[in-house]
Every structure is written in C-alpha cells, then in structure tokens.
Scaffold this active site. Structure first.
Site, PDB file in Angstrom:
ATOM      1  N   ILE A  39       0.842  -1.201   0.000  1.00 59.86           N
ATOM      2  CA  ILE A  39       0.000   0.000   0.000  1.00 59.86           C
ATOM      3  C   ILE A  39       0.877   1.251   0.000  1.00 59.86           C
ATOM      4  CG2 ILE A  39      -1.880   1.214   1.175  1.00 59.86           C
ATOM      5  CD1 ILE A  39      -2.587  -1.538   2.462  1.00 59.86           C
ATOM      6  N   ASP A  66      12.007   2.494   5.347  1.00 63.93           N
ATOM      7  CA  ASP A  66      11.549   1.105   5.317  1.00 63.93           C
ATOM      8  C   ASP A  66      12.707   0.203   5.717  1.00 63.93           C
ATOM      9  OD1 ASP A  66      10.473  -1.527   4.432  1.00 63.93           O
ATOM     10  OD2 ASP A  66       8.928  -0.283   3.484  1.00 63.93           O
ATOM     11  N   SER A  68       9.637  -6.115   2.022  1.00 64.29           N
ATOM     12  CA  SER A  68       9.556  -5.443   0.720  1.00 64.29           C
ATOM     13  C   SER A  68      10.938  -5.454   0.061  1.00 64.29           C
ATOM     14  CB  SER A  68       9.047  -4.009   0.885  1.00 64.29           C
ATOM     15  OG  SER A  68       9.919  -3.262   1.713  1.00 64.29           O
ATOM     16  N   ASP A 119      14.615   1.308  10.659  1.00 64.91           N
ATOM     17  CA  ASP A 119      13.507   0.761  11.435  1.00 64.91           C
ATOM     18  C   ASP A 119      12.754   1.883  12.120  1.00 64.91           C
ATOM     19  OD1 ASP A 119      12.116  -0.563  13.798  1.00 64.91           O
ATOM     20  OD2 ASP A 119      13.030  -2.314  12.859  1.00 64.91           O
ATOM     21  N   PHE A 121       2.703   3.433   7.596  1.00 62.74           N
ATOM     22  CA  PHE A 121       2.333   2.089   7.161  1.00 62.74           C
ATOM     23  C   PHE A 121       3.145   1.002   7.852  1.00 62.74           C
ATOM     24  CE2 PHE A 121       1.411   4.587   3.229  1.00 62.74           C
ATOM     25  CZ  PHE A 121       0.079   4.266   3.082  1.00 62.74           C
ATOM     26  N   LYS A 141       1.767  -7.666   9.457  1.00 60.96           N
ATOM     27  CA  LYS A 141       0.322  -7.779   9.207  1.00 60.96           C
ATOM     28  C   LYS A 141      -0.207  -9.190   9.012  1.00 60.96           C
ATOM     29  CE  LYS A 141       0.741  -7.111   4.215  1.00 60.96           C
ATOM     30  NZ  LYS A 141       0.235  -6.434   3.023  1.00 60.96           N
ATOM     31  N   SER A 157      -6.985  -0.842  10.502  1.00 57.51           N
ATOM     32  CA  SER A 157      -7.555  -2.027   9.854  1.00 57.51           C
ATOM     33  C   SER A 157      -8.969  -2.278  10.339  1.00 57.51           C
ATOM     34  CB  SER A 157      -6.677  -3.236  10.189  1.00 57.51           C
ATOM     35  OG  SER A 157      -7.329  -4.435   9.849  1.00 57.51           O
ATOM     36  N   TYR A 211      -2.495  -9.284  16.018  1.00 51.97           N
ATOM     37  CA  TYR A 211      -2.387  -8.267  14.959  1.00 51.97           C
ATOM     38  C   TYR A 211      -3.482  -7.210  15.134  1.00 51.97           C
ATOM     39  CZ  TYR A 211      -3.280  -5.967  10.536  1.00 51.97           C
ATOM     40  OH  TYR A 211      -3.543  -5.013   9.580  1.00 51.97           O
ATOM     41  N   LYS A 222      -3.314  -3.038  16.329  1.00 48.62           N
ATOM     42  CA  LYS A 222      -3.920  -1.887  15.656  1.00 48.62           C
ATOM     43  C   LYS A 222      -4.845  -1.131  16.610  1.00 48.62           C
ATOM     44  CE  LYS A 222      -2.277  -2.283  11.418  1.00 48.62           C
ATOM     45  NZ  LYS A 222      -1.345  -1.270  10.873  1.00 48.62           N
ATOM     46  N   ASN A 251      -3.663 -13.702   2.109  1.00 49.80           N
ATOM     47  CA  ASN A 251      -4.911 -13.119   1.612  1.00 49.80           C
ATOM     48  C   ASN A 251      -5.343 -13.778   0.305  1.00 49.80           C
ATOM     49  OD1 ASN A 251      -4.953 -11.226   3.762  1.00 49.80           O
ATOM     50  ND2 ASN A 251      -3.453  -9.984   2.662  1.00 49.80           N
ATOM     51  N   ARG A 276     -16.462 -10.488   1.798  1.00 47.02           N
ATOM     52  CA  ARG A 276     -15.614  -9.395   2.272  1.00 47.02           C
ATOM     53  C   ARG A 276     -15.735  -8.187   1.351  1.00 47.02           C
ATOM     54  NH1 ARG A 276     -15.826 -12.468   5.740  1.00 47.02           N
ATOM     55  NH2 ARG A 276     -14.180 -13.453   6.985  1.00 47.02           N
TER      56      ARG A 276
END
Length: 336
Positions: free
Chosen positions: A12, A31, A36, A58, A80, A84, A124, A148, A152, A198, A230
């Site tokens: 994202i 990041d 990633s 970090d 972000f 997750k 989330s 998780y 959040k 997912n 969903r």
C-alpha cells in the site's frame, strides 16, 4: 509538502507514494525492507519519473526518525510500517506488539520532538473484531480476536489519548477493509513473502502456476453461496484515500477515524470467478474447513469518508482482478 512515509516500499505504501508524487508532493520513505524489496523504488521512478528519497531503517530507531524528520523538513507522516500476518501474530505476539505498538509510540515521540503533528495511521477493519451487524460504521464497537488486530486497536487507543492530551495534533486513523489490485501499469503490486495470507495474491499465484489449488475456507456460512463475504477495495482507491485524509487533516487539529471500503461485499467464489475471467484460466479450488475466528461477512459503511473527505472507491471487481493479473503475469515471481 514533504511527507514521511514509513513502510513506503510495501504494497500500500508504494502505491501511495505514486499518488503523492503525481499530486506534486514529495514522499520520503523509511523502510526496513523486512517485507519489501529495494527494486520497488525503480518501479516508482519508472511510473512517475521521480525517485523518492529512501532511507533504510527501522521505525523503532528514534535517533534516525528525528534526523530524517529534521533534515528533510517533514510536514506530515503517513505510517504504514507494521507487520500484518494474522497467523504469525498468534504464534509471535511479542514481535507484533514490539513492531506495531512500540514502533508507533517511538514514531509519535519523534514527531512530537520535531514539532510535526499531522499523522495518517494505517489501521484495519480487524479492530471491529467479530462484529456481525453490517455494514460497519466507525462508531461500531471495537475488539480484537488476534494480536495483529489488538496491536492496531492499541495504537488507535494511544492516538486517542494523545489527541486528548494535546489538541494541537491532527491524527487520522484509516480502517481498511481488504486491499487488492495493482497499479494499472503492472509495474507495482502485491508481492507477499512466503505463502500469501490473503485471497487475491493466492488466486494470482494459482493463475500464474506458482500454486496448484486455492483453498476455500468453508462453504457453509449464511451467505448467498456459502463462502465468506468481504469488502474488497482497489489499492489505488485506497492510496487516494490517504491523500484525501492528509488534505483534510493537515492543519486541522483533531482525532479522525474513517472506514475505507466500497460499501459492498463479494464472496470468495465471486472473486474466484472474476479472476478466472480476467486471467482466461480455469482456477482449481477445494473446500476445506473454516478457519477459526473468520466471520461470515464483513463490509464497510463508507459514507463518512464520502461526506467528510469527498472520497469514494471507484474501481470495480473486474478492475481489481484485471490489474492484479497484469501485475502477476508480468512479474510471475514478484519483484526481482
């Protein structure tokens, strides 16, 4: 505006950086590259003609954060950076609380130190827990069924307390539903490490031949076809939601919460059929037992975001599947 984007090379985050650049704002990415790849920067540059400033580091590194906030004259932050994977959070809760909760506290402390008081937080829909009354509104009761989701929710509570204690802050929590899709260029998309958690990346990997069969968790829910329903939202719509939140919140003190979703649900089998159509493939699937903690159906009431932020999701299920397939077919093994 110069915007610090934590986790900006992630799924994202990268799409949001593209939107920021196209709006004429300057993203500065921090990041750790845990989830990633550095090659994302090349792809962002190819799409926009601009390579965003990047610092490998970090979000729990307070000295680094203060240095970046000061040296780059940051005006606002989009946060972000977080782990997750729900399943992993159950087996490794301390890792999730340390990264997601502690990391957010360190970030807000650094922002306070540097007098940067505009924050957009990546939250989330998991904060609604096992809610069964649909659609979900922002004032629905919150709870969490795993570490998780709990992480959040904890950050949201910390944000609320911070805004109560110091009304000069402007913090917006965006509760996402199910982000899917990819940039229409096919250059950036979702590249999960290991087995996808997912539905959409799993479907894409089945279609491209990386996986043999999709496991559908349960077909005996009280839904039209028995499979879970969903609210899937295109990642580009989601990225634009962050820009709308930033435009609304910057310079406007207060604590804001918005759902980002389409306002309607689609079942697993509907998504499977739409992806089969987009990829021109017959996708194998098998029905397996329900996963513990999964609710039958979950979708957003996005009216608050539309009325306050002037934002709404515009892309269809077909757009989501076509863009995901373009990304996956052009990048069968993800980023180099």
């Amino acid at each position: 505006m110069k915007i610090l984007v934590t986790g900006g090379t992630g799924y994202i985050g990268s799409h949001t950086c593209v939107q920021l650049i196209e709006k004429g704002w300057q993203p500065v990415i921090i990041d750790s590259l845990v989830n990633s790849k550095i090659s994302v920067l090349d792809r962002i540059q190819k799409i926009t003609g601009t390579r965003p400033a990047f610092i490998e580091g970090d979000v729990r590194d307070a000295d680094l954060l203060q240095k970046v906030l000061t040296e780059h004259a940051i005006e606002a932050v989009i946060h972000f950076a977080g782990l997750k994977a729900v399943g992993e959070s159950v087996s490794m809760p301390l890792k999730y609380y340390d990264n997601n909760v502690h990391g957010s506290v360190v970030l807000m402390q650094a922002m306070k130190q540097c007098h940067v008081k505009t924050l957009v937080f990546s939250s989330s829909a998991t904060v609604y827990g096992d809610a069964t009354v649909m659609p979900l509104k922002e004032d629905a009761p919150t709870s969490a069924t795993n570490p998780y989701g709990q992480s959040k929710l904890m950050v949201e509570k910390i944000i609320a307390d911070l805004c109560d204690s110091d009304p000069s802050w402007s913090i917006t929590a965006l509760r996402y539903f199910n982000p899917v899709g990819a940039h229409e260029s096919g250059l950036i998309g979702e590249d999960p490490q290991g087995v996808p958690n997912n539905l959409m990346p799993f479907l894409a990997q089945v279609a491209v031949g990386r996986r043999e069969v999709l496991q559908v968790y349960g077909n005996d829910y009280q839904t039209p076809d028995g499979t879970g329903v969903r609210d899937y939202i295109h990642v580009v719509d989601l990225a634009q939601g962050h820009l709308s939140a930033l435009t609304h919140g910057h310079g406007k003190a207060g604590h804001h919460i918005f759902n980002l979703g389409t306002g309607k649900g689609n079942s697993v089998l509907e998504m499977l059929n739409a992806f089969g159509k987009a990829s021109s493939k017959e996708l194998k699937y098998k029905i397996v037992a329900r996963r513990p903690g999964d609710v039958a159906a979950s979708w957003a009431d996005p009216h608050k975001a539309k009325s306050v932020l002037n934002w709404q999701a515009r892309k269809s299920i077909d757009d989501m599947c076509q863009d995901t397939w373009r990304w996956q077919s052009q990048n069968p093994n993800g980023y180099p």
